[in-house]
Write a protein that holds these residues in place. Sequence first.
Motif, PDB file in Angstrom:
ATOM      1  N   UNK A 121      10.212  -1.928  -0.561  1.00  0.00           N
ATOM      2  CA  UNK A 121       9.589  -0.796  -0.874  1.00  0.00           C
ATOM      3  C   UNK A 121      10.414   0.445  -1.166  1.00  0.00           C
ATOM      4  N   UNK A 122      11.283   0.604  -0.046  1.00  0.00           N
ATOM      5  CA  UNK A 122      12.232   1.842  -0.290  1.00  0.00           C
ATOM      6  C   UNK A 122      13.089   1.541  -1.484  1.00  0.00           C
TER       7      UNK A 122
ATOM      8  N   UNK B 187       0.579   4.965   9.654  1.00  0.00           N
ATOM      9  CA  UNK B 187       1.473   5.353   8.677  1.00  0.00           C
ATOM     10  C   UNK B 187       1.241   6.717   7.893  1.00  0.00           C
ATOM     11  N   UNK B 188       2.177   7.487   7.591  1.00  0.00           N
ATOM     12  CA  UNK B 188       1.899   8.615   7.187  1.00  0.00           C
ATOM     13  C   UNK B 188       3.077   8.865   5.664  1.00  0.00           C
ATOM     14  N   UNK B 189       2.271   9.242   4.547  1.00  0.00           N
ATOM     15  CA  UNK B 189       3.130   9.302   3.456  1.00  0.00           C
ATOM     16  C   UNK B 189       2.831  10.680   3.011  1.00  0.00           C
ATOM     17  N   UNK B 190       3.847  11.770   3.261  1.00  0.00           N
ATOM     18  CA  UNK B 190       3.956  13.281   2.882  1.00  0.00           C
ATOM     19  C   UNK B 190       4.636  13.371   1.677  1.00  0.00           C
TER      20      UNK B 190
ATOM     21  N   UNK C 180       0.643  -1.292   0.084  1.00  0.00           N
ATOM     22  CA  UNK C 180      -0.125   0.004  -0.089  1.00  0.00           C
ATOM     23  C   UNK C 180       0.899   1.172   0.070  1.00  0.00           C
ATOM     24  N   UNK C 181       1.917   1.050   0.862  1.00  0.00           N
ATOM     25  CA  UNK C 181       2.798   2.415   0.852  1.00  0.00           C
ATOM     26  C   UNK C 181       3.608   2.482  -0.187  1.00  0.00           C
TER      27      UNK C 181
ATOM     28  N   UNK D 185      -8.089   2.742  -7.967  1.00  0.00           N
ATOM     29  CA  UNK D 185      -8.267   1.632  -6.728  1.00  0.00           C
ATOM     30  C   UNK D 185      -7.111   1.757  -5.661  1.00  0.00           C
ATOM     31  N   UNK D 186      -6.293   2.513  -5.914  1.00  0.00           N
ATOM     32  CA  UNK D 186      -5.327   2.672  -4.868  1.00  0.00           C
ATOM     33  C   UNK D 186      -5.695   3.123  -3.410  1.00  0.00           C
TER      34      UNK D 186
END
Lengths: 178, 127
Positions: free
Chosen positions: A117-118, A38-41, A7-8, A69-70
């Motif tokens: 992911x990273x 979780x936080x994505x900025x 998801x991230x 859809x994400x």
Amino acid sequence: MEDISLHILDIAENSIRADAKTVEITITRDFEQDLLRIEVIDDGRGMDAATLARVRDPFFTTKHKKTGLGIPFLFQAAELTGGQVTVDSGPGKGTRVTATFHWGHVDRPPIGSMAETILTLIAGHPDREYIYEEREGNRVFRLDTREIKNDLENVPINTPEVLAAIRKMLKEQIKFEM
Amino acid sequence: MAKLTIADLKKIKEEYHANQALREGGFRVKITVHMGTCGIAAGARTIMNTVMEELAKSDKKDIAITTSGCAGLCSQEPMATIELAGEPPVKYIALTEEKMRKIFTEHVMGGKPVKEFALVQGHETTY
């Protein structure tokens, strides 16, 4: 999505396609509230109010296709655990996606491999900057590609040898895998 | 902040500069792994990981890897596009680690497309 790290990745890929120069990802385990946050900025172009209002509609997308859809998948996964998702954004102001999951809930997906992911983000778009931080009690791990690039001087961060060294470091340092 | 060690960085920088002299400039191959929601859900990150592993093993310096969004064929994910300089791109579908390794060996390294895994040859718009 099989796990939270996917998801991230999906949210961060949205940031990249919104022309973000920097993507900041933070994962926090809150023991007191039994939450995973979780936080994505990002500092991408952001969304206007009309787009933001439809952000969880799976049949709305700004791309040339029929579904988006994400974000709806993320809402579904978080809400299944009693958690929630908030999306704050504005044109020119970037976007902040925050999701909470109840850690102990039977439906909480595993975190998965944040290392992969990273690495996928760095290898796929080495021109962007990534800040990854995970917090669990007193333990804090932080990776900042700006600092790595500074140390590398003019060696590209996506050079296979550099990616291998980052992979090794992430595998050793990232503790969130469950 | 976690840091790479000074020894790691020094070794990497020395090797990089030594190899730079051998490069003719530019990339010979571009590998794009489609990383839309559909691709990620179908296993695109594993394909990307496989590409990174094969690239590291190959010791080649003229191969670029990147990611893109949904190519509009969600049921055929995971997908990747291979572009050799001067040749039309080839789009591969329904990839697995094994298929990607074979594509890397035969197409990326050998220059010969793997027809049984390919959807199409030629350009298209990606989203």
